[in-house]
Design a protein around this motif. Structure first.
Motif, PDB file in Angstrom:
ATOM      1  N   LEU A  59      11.268  47.743 -51.079  1.00 34.12           N
ATOM      2  CA  LEU A  59      11.501  46.683 -50.095  1.00 34.12           C
ATOM      3  C   LEU A  59      12.999  46.544 -49.913  1.00 34.12           C
ATOM      4  CD1 LEU A  59      10.260  44.449 -48.291  1.00 34.12           C
ATOM      5  CD2 LEU A  59      10.601  42.870 -50.209  1.00 34.12           C
ATOM      6  N   ASP A  60      13.474  46.901 -48.741  1.00 35.26           N
ATOM      7  CA  ASP A  60      14.908  46.824 -48.421  1.00 35.26           C
ATOM      8  C   ASP A  60      15.767  47.468 -49.507  1.00 35.26           C
ATOM      9  OD1 ASP A  60      14.206  45.574 -46.108  1.00 35.26           O
ATOM     10  OD2 ASP A  60      14.892  43.589 -46.691  1.00 35.26           O
ATOM     11  N   GLY A  61      15.372  48.677 -49.905  1.00 35.14           N
ATOM     12  CA  GLY A  61      16.180  49.468 -50.826  1.00 35.14           C
ATOM     13  C   GLY A  61      15.934  49.238 -52.294  1.00 35.14           C
ATOM     14  N   GLU A  62      15.114  48.250 -52.658  1.00 36.06           N
ATOM     15  CA  GLU A  62      14.883  47.921 -54.070  1.00 36.06           C
ATOM     16  C   GLU A  62      13.496  48.376 -54.510  1.00 36.06           C
ATOM     17  OE1 GLU A  62      15.879  46.252 -57.831  1.00 36.06           O
ATOM     18  OE2 GLU A  62      17.100  46.688 -56.057  1.00 36.06           O
ATOM     19  N   HIS A  63      13.408  48.963 -55.720  1.00 34.15           N
ATOM     20  CA  HIS A  63      12.124  49.347 -56.298  1.00 34.15           C
ATOM     21  C   HIS A  63      11.396  48.129 -56.856  1.00 34.15           C
ATOM     22  CE1 HIS A  63      13.883  53.377 -56.177  1.00 34.15           C
ATOM     23  NE2 HIS A  63      12.682  53.868 -56.446  1.00 34.15           N
ATOM     24  N   TYR A  64      10.100  48.043 -56.573  1.00 33.78           N
ATOM     25  CA  TYR A  64       9.246  47.014 -57.147  1.00 33.78           C
ATOM     26  C   TYR A  64       8.009  47.688 -57.730  1.00 33.78           C
ATOM     27  CZ  TYR A  64      11.931  43.381 -54.747  1.00 33.78           C
ATOM     28  OH  TYR A  64      12.942  42.541 -54.316  1.00 33.78           O
ATOM     29  N   ALA A  65       7.504  47.137 -58.825  1.00 32.65           N
ATOM     30  CA  ALA A  65       6.300  47.682 -59.436  1.00 32.65           C
ATOM     31  C   ALA A  65       5.109  47.495 -58.511  1.00 32.65           C
ATOM     32  CB  ALA A  65       6.045  46.999 -60.785  1.00 32.65           C
ATOM     33  N   GLY A  66       4.204  48.483 -58.539  1.00 32.70           N
ATOM     34  CA  GLY A  66       2.992  48.369 -57.746  1.00 32.70           C
ATOM     35  C   GLY A  66       2.047  47.346 -58.342  1.00 32.70           C
ATOM     36  N   GLY A  67       0.783  47.388 -57.915  1.00 28.86           N
ATOM     37  CA  GLY A  67      -0.203  46.431 -58.402  1.00 28.86           C
ATOM     38  C   GLY A  67      -1.093  45.984 -57.267  1.00 28.86           C
ATOM     39  N   ASP A  68      -1.627  44.784 -57.404  1.00 27.56           N
ATOM     40  CA  ASP A  68      -2.489  44.179 -56.388  1.00 27.56           C
ATOM     41  C   ASP A  68      -1.612  43.298 -55.510  1.00 27.56           C
ATOM     42  OD1 ASP A  68      -4.438  43.021 -54.865  1.00 27.56           O
ATOM     43  OD2 ASP A  68      -5.676  42.332 -56.533  1.00 27.56           O
ATOM     44  N   LEU A  69      -1.365  43.723 -54.289  1.00 28.83           N
ATOM     45  CA  LEU A  69      -0.373  43.086 -53.431  1.00 28.83           C
ATOM     46  C   LEU A  69      -0.993  42.633 -52.114  1.00 28.83           C
ATOM     47  CD1 LEU A  69       2.336  45.879 -53.785  1.00 28.83           C
ATOM     48  CD2 LEU A  69       2.093  43.856 -55.235  1.00 28.83           C
ATOM     49  N   THR A  70      -0.448  41.556 -51.579  1.00 26.55           N
ATOM     50  CA  THR A  70      -0.780  41.117 -50.231  1.00 26.55           C
ATOM     51  C   THR A  70       0.500  41.117 -49.408  1.00 26.55           C
ATOM     52  OG1 THR A  70      -2.608  39.723 -50.987  1.00 26.55           O
ATOM     53  CG2 THR A  70      -1.710  39.250 -48.807  1.00 26.55           C
ATOM     54  N   ILE A  71       0.459  41.786 -48.272  1.00 27.13           N
ATOM     55  CA  ILE A  71       1.628  41.924 -47.401  1.00 27.13           C
ATOM     56  C   ILE A  71       1.334  41.189 -46.094  1.00 27.13           C
ATOM     57  CG2 ILE A  71       3.126  43.550 -46.184  1.00 27.13           C
ATOM     58  CD1 ILE A  71       2.127  45.672 -48.244  1.00 27.13           C
ATOM     59  N   ARG A  72       2.245  40.335 -45.696  1.00 31.03           N
ATOM     60  CA  ARG A  72       2.073  39.616 -44.440  1.00 31.03           C
ATOM     61  C   ARG A  72       3.434  39.151 -43.927  1.00 31.03           C
ATOM     62  NH1 ARG A  72      -0.967  34.594 -47.382  1.00 31.03           N
ATOM     63  NH2 ARG A  72       0.823  33.226 -47.756  1.00 31.03           N
ATOM     64  N   ALA A  73       3.462  38.719 -42.677  1.00 27.18           N
ATOM     65  CA  ALA A  73       4.697  38.176 -42.102  1.00 27.18           C
ATOM     66  C   ALA A  73       4.821  36.714 -42.473  1.00 27.18           C
ATOM     67  CB  ALA A  73       4.692  38.331 -40.586  1.00 27.18           C
ATOM     68  N   GLY A  74       6.017  36.308 -42.892  1.00 22.21           N
ATOM     69  CA  GLY A  74       6.264  34.911 -43.211  1.00 22.21           C
ATOM     70  C   GLY A  74       6.573  34.100 -41.969  1.00 22.21           C
ATOM     71  N   ALA A  75       6.917  32.856 -42.172  1.00 23.75           N
ATOM     72  CA  ALA A  75       7.297  32.003 -41.059  1.00 23.75           C
ATOM     73  C   ALA A  75       8.594  32.520 -40.437  1.00 23.75           C
ATOM     74  CB  ALA A  75       7.484  30.566 -41.535  1.00 23.75           C
ATOM     75  N   PRO A  76       8.727  32.495 -39.122  1.00 19.89           N
ATOM     76  CA  PRO A  76       9.949  32.997 -38.481  1.00 19.89           C
ATOM     77  C   PRO A  76      11.176  32.226 -38.933  1.00 19.89           C
ATOM     78  CG  PRO A  76       8.188  32.725 -36.860  1.00 19.89           C
ATOM     79  CD  PRO A  76       7.709  32.068 -38.124  1.00 19.89           C
ATOM     80  N   ILE A  77      12.261  32.949 -39.110  1.00 23.58           N
ATOM     81  CA  ILE A  77      13.555  32.361 -39.461  1.00 23.58           C
ATOM     82  C   ILE A  77      14.487  32.510 -38.263  1.00 23.58           C
ATOM     83  CG2 ILE A  77      15.554  32.509 -41.003  1.00 23.58           C
ATOM     84  CD1 ILE A  77      13.700  33.744 -43.098  1.00 23.58           C
ATOM     85  N   ARG A  78      15.236  31.475 -37.952  1.00 24.24           N
ATOM     86  CA  ARG A  78      16.189  31.525 -36.845  1.00 24.24           C
ATOM     87  C   ARG A  78      17.512  32.088 -37.358  1.00 24.24           C
ATOM     88  NH1 ARG A  78      17.419  26.182 -35.045  1.00 24.24           N
ATOM     89  NH2 ARG A  78      17.970  27.006 -32.990  1.00 24.24           N
ATOM     90  N   PHE A  79      17.930  33.232 -36.792  1.00 24.52           N
ATOM     91  CA  PHE A  79      19.180  33.874 -37.162  1.00 24.52           C
ATOM     92  C   PHE A  79      20.189  33.727 -36.027  1.00 24.52           C
ATOM     93  CE2 PHE A  79      16.244  36.022 -40.015  1.00 24.52           C
ATOM     94  CZ  PHE A  79      16.995  36.148 -41.176  1.00 24.52           C
ATOM     95  N   ALA A  80      21.399  33.299 -36.375  1.00 20.34           N
ATOM     96  CA  ALA A  80      22.471  33.230 -35.376  1.00 20.34           C
ATOM     97  C   ALA A  80      22.768  34.635 -34.877  1.00 20.34           C
ATOM     98  CB  ALA A  80      23.729  32.611 -35.990  1.00 20.34           C
ATOM     99  N   ALA A  81      22.937  34.790 -33.580  1.00 25.51           N
ATOM    100  CA  ALA A  81      23.134  36.103 -32.967  1.00 25.51           C
ATOM    101  C   ALA A  81      24.347  36.071 -32.050  1.00 25.51           C
ATOM    102  CB  ALA A  81      21.887  36.537 -32.196  1.00 25.51           C
ATOM    103  N   ALA A  82      24.967  37.222 -31.869  1.00 25.71           N
ATOM    104  CA  ALA A  82      26.166  37.322 -31.043  1.00 25.71           C
ATOM    105  C   ALA A  82      25.820  37.104 -29.571  1.00 25.71           C
ATOM    106  CB  ALA A  82      26.793  38.702 -31.230  1.00 25.71           C
TER     107      ALA A  82
END
Length: 354
Positions: A331-354
């Motif tokens: 995830l974004d370059g970092e190793h994480y151990a496998g297992g029983d996982l649930t993947i989903r989109a979180g609540a939207p975050i507002r990012f300042a943009a140019a």
């Protein structure tokens, strides 16, 4: 321990900074004529001055650009700085920011720093504050997606926030079991060959290649390993993953690659998920990959390819994906151990943009 470089301004200092000195004069009475009636108008009502925007910066002093060019820490009364050395110190710093009521959370670092900040912030904030990214890492995928220029500064981010220039992005969240909070939050998740490709990308970083160049080099080497490897080659063999997307029946599949992301624009113009769109997107490639050489162009360009080629991969837009695997994932370059996982989109975050 987290190092807070600036203190929070007192209430009096904050109001003085926001409002300045107020100058008043008695206005002349203006008279309007409506028929024969004369209506006197007094001065316009003066509302309260807007509260100042308190900004909290999380800085990674070891990020590529910060180490190369140095990190400027201006002493502004409306900006708090901290450079935590550990994840525990990061969470502590974010609790301090939450208690102070920051209105903008700025991350000065790369994708890995942003991943850690979002993961820790999900444990601290009930509602995520608006955020901004100062791209200073070896990879800056979100900044590229948002169109943030390389030389963007904290003041640029503050100006964009004050002008209301925000873009929403929902992070990819990884949940384990019945946890009350996500185990990790990021923007690009990969399994199977993506894990090995990421290890190659880290090698290119050591060789001095970053961002799109690193992606291109690691991609090229991954393709070569797959094309010229034998039947027992780890790249061709793939990874056993039990997958259940939404309400589908779970199935164990041998996958060459699994990618999931909420980004809408990928580095170097790649389009593994097809046309740009919001939400969680997933790409799966079966193992061993057949017609790989012919598969490359449609996968990278976002097209479908011939029926024989298209049968080897699938693009979907699931709401939730349940996976079980023994191997690690990225995830974004970092190793994480496998297992029983649930993947989903979180609540939207507002990012300042140019």
């Amino acid at each position: 321990m987290a190092t807070v470089i600036n203190r929070r301004p007192s209430a009096g200092e904050a109001w003085v900074s926001a409002a300045g000195r107020a100058m008043f004069r008695r206005p002349d009475t203006a008279l309007d004529v409506v028929g024969e009636a004369r209506i006197a108008r007094g001065p316009a009502a003066i509302g309260p001055a807007p509260a100042p925007l308190l900004v909290g910066v999380i800085a990674n002093i070891r990020s590529h650009r910060n180490m190369k060019h140095g990190m400027r820490l201006d002493h502004w009364p409306d900006v708090l700085y901290t450079a935590p050395e550990t994840f525990e110190a990061l969470e502590e710093a974010l609790r301090d920011y939450a208690a102070r009521g920051i209105g903008l959370l700025v991350v000065n670092g790369g994708d890995g720093t942003l991943r850690d900040v979002m993961t820790a912030a999900a444990r601290v904030f009930d509602v995520m504050p608006p955020m901004a990214i100062i791209p200073s890492g070896k990879t800056n995928a979100l900044a590229l997606d948002l169109g943030i220029p390389e030389g963007w500064t904290v003041r640029d981010a503050i100006a964009a926030a004050q002008a209301g220039r925000f873009v929403e992005r929902a992070p990819v969240q990884v949940w384990r079991g019945d946890a009350a909070r996500p185990d990790a939050c990021g923007f690009l998740l990969g399994m199977g060959g993506f894990v090995r490709a990421t290890e190659l990308a880290q090698s290119t970083h050591r060789a001095g290649a970053f961002n799109g160049v690193a992606v291109a080099l690691s991609l090229g080497w991954s393709i070569a390993q797959t094309l010229f490897g034998g039947a027992g080659n780890a790249w061709r063999r793939g990874t056993a993953v039990r997958v259940q997307a939404d309400d589908e029946a779970p199935a164990t599949r041998q996958l060459y690659l699994l990618l999931a992301s909420t980004l809408e624009r990928m580095p170097v113009g790649l389009k593994p998920f097809g046309p740009a769109r919001a939400g969680l997107k997933m790409l799966t490639v079966n193992a061993p990959p057949r017609h790989l050489f012919r598969m490359l162009k449609p996968i990278l360009s976002g097209t479908t390819g011939s029926p024989a080629v298209a049968a080897g991969f699938a693009r979907t837009d699931p709401r939730t994906v349940r996976v079980q695997l023994d191997e690690a994932f990225i995830l974004d370059g970092e190793h994480y151990a496998g297992g029983d996982l649930t993947i989903r989109a979180g609540a939207p975050i507002r990012f300042a943009a140019a």
